[in-house]
Design an enzyme around this catalytic site. Structure first.
Site, PDB file in Angstrom:
ATOM      1  N   HIS A 194      85.516  -9.287 -21.199  1.00 56.43           N
ATOM      2  CA  HIS A 194      84.338  -8.423 -21.043  1.00 56.43           C
ATOM      3  C   HIS A 194      84.840  -7.019 -20.717  1.00 56.43           C
ATOM      4  O   HIS A 194      85.843  -6.871 -20.008  1.00 56.43           O
ATOM      5  CB  HIS A 194      83.485  -8.875 -19.845  1.00 56.43           C
ATOM      6  N   CYS A 251      81.065  -8.252 -11.839  1.00 56.32           N
ATOM      7  CA  CYS A 251      80.400  -9.374 -12.507  1.00 56.32           C
ATOM      8  C   CYS A 251      79.226  -9.899 -11.685  1.00 56.32           C
ATOM      9  O   CYS A 251      78.230 -10.359 -12.242  1.00 56.32           O
ATOM     10  CB  CYS A 251      81.379 -10.522 -12.739  1.00 56.32           C
TER      11      CYS A 251
END
Ligand code: ARG
Length: 286
Positions: free
Chosen positions: A185, A279
């Site tokens: 990511h 996150c």
């Protein structure tokens, strides 16, 4: 010469020349790791044989929540759902600017159910949820810097979703290709520190993406492999205070030298799922 006299002049050049940083109040959403486990592996950090200490995960997560509150930020809580172990990684729930909430469309079926859970929360919180046709994993891959969106692709978010996000938000989107599966990511390889400053791990990006980043950000901070490999870039900044994985000590020094205030937290349990500070934090951009 006394010790303090020796220490003072040596400390001065560290911050000399770096701009004064100022914090702005932020709004975040977080989801408690009540049902967090590692029962499937969809990124190289996940090992299904690792046992999660739920009480410790909750404790570490709550420490993060309190750090934000103590800094004066607002934290909204999204109700966790049984059967969605990765829901703690709230950043993936979507991308929110103003009252528009781009709802995530997950790459893996194991996380698909989170999209509805986050969409329901967004609607209840007064946002206008919008779906994309192509895969987008929210702020895992979509990071707002000033008025541009840096958008990762290569592992999760589909590059075609970048155009959809530009159309929905009216913002300029810069596509960046990720090439190392450990940094699946964008928020594992790049940190937004303020409206014009980023830090990143160059080796996680394609040559073209690196070129784009150096063209856009002349004073970007480049971090070492040692810091990148403890997810050191997975941080949340309010423009001055940078809440970050405590293990990324080299990056913390770089931040201090650049005039930021690093605040280390330990999220070792959540690292087992391949995530850390950023996150676990969905930013609600004004
Ligand atoms: N286990 C999750 C996954 O692989 C971790 C997500 C981390 N989130 C993030 N914003 N990088 O999807």
């Amino acid at each position: 010469m006394t010790i303090s006299e020796e220490v003072m002049p040596a400390a001065a050049p560290e911050t000399a020349g770096s701009p004064a940083r100022s914090a702005t109040a932020r709004r975040y959403a977080m989801t408690a790791p009540e049902y967090f486990t590692v029962e499937y592996a969809i990124n190289p950090w996940m090992d299904t044989s690792s046992r999660v200490d739920t009480a410790l995960a909750l404790d570490q997560w709550d420490t993060l929540r309190r750090v934000y509150a103590d800094l004066g930020h607002t934290v909204e809580l999204v109700p966790p759902r049984h059967g969605l172990p990765d829901m703690v990684y709230a950043a993936n729930g979507g991308f929110l600017v103003g009252d528009t909430a781009v709802v995530a469309r997950f790459a893996y079926p194991q996380r698909a159910g989170e999209a509805d859970a986050y969409a329901e929360w967004m609607a209840a919180a007064g946002f206008r949820p919008v779906r994309t046709e192509h895969v987008n994993e929210g702020q895992g891959d979509l990071l707002l810097v000033g008025s541009i969106v840096l958008a990762g692709y290569g592992f999760r978010t589909d590059r075609r979703a970048h155009d959809e996000i530009a159309a929905i938000t009216g913002l300029d989107v810069t596509s960046l290709e990720l090439i190392d599966p450990r940094f699946y990511h964008l928020d594992t390889a790049l940190a937004v520190l303020d409206d014009s400053t980023i830090a990143y791990y160059p080796q996680a990006f394609s040559a073209d993406a690196r070129k784009r980043l150096t063209a856009l950000f002349s004073s970007a901070i480049e971090v070492s492999s040692a810091d990148a490999y403890v997810l050191g870039l997975n941080v949340v900044s309010d423009g001055r205070n940078v809440v970050m994985p405590a293990a990324a000590t080299g990056f913390a020094c770089q931040l201090r030298r650049a005039g930021f205030e690093p605040i280390g937290v330990d999220l070792s349990e959540l690292l087992k799922g391949g995530g850390s500070v950023k996150c676990c934090t969905l930013e609600l951009h004004p």
